[in-house]
Design a protein around this motif. Sequence first.
Motif: not given
Length: 127
Positions: A106-127
């Motif tokens: 996650q930390k590695k990916w956040y280096e690419l993602y967080l600097p350009i993310r304007g906003g986000s909404t998250t849903f975690d879904i299961t049964n």
Amino acid sequence: MKKIVMILLGAAFVAFGALSATAAHHKNPATPHSVIHVVTVSWKADATDDQIKAALDGVKTIAKEYEGCTRVWIRSIKVQGDKSHAFVMEFASEQALKDYAGSAAQKKWYELYLPIRGGSTTFDITN
């Protein structure tokens, strides 16, 4: 004595049948117990197409680098509202999702993602 044995055998078969039905329910592919992590995202105004592509391609890398992430989807076909993209990560379990938070992947990916993310909404879904 023979009658008692027959009653006990009958009860055992009923119990086995109930357990089998319960086990079958938990193995139903239509209702898996994995967790789907759905994220809708909008990018900062100055984010380039190459940066956005790298961030989305980075989601695919997570599935390779983090064992608990089993599958990903990154191509939005239809988008509604004020978000421009969405991606989905499937985790093997709720615990796998919890363990992902703060992981090296996650930390590695956040280096690419967080600097350009304007906003986000998250849903975690299961049964």
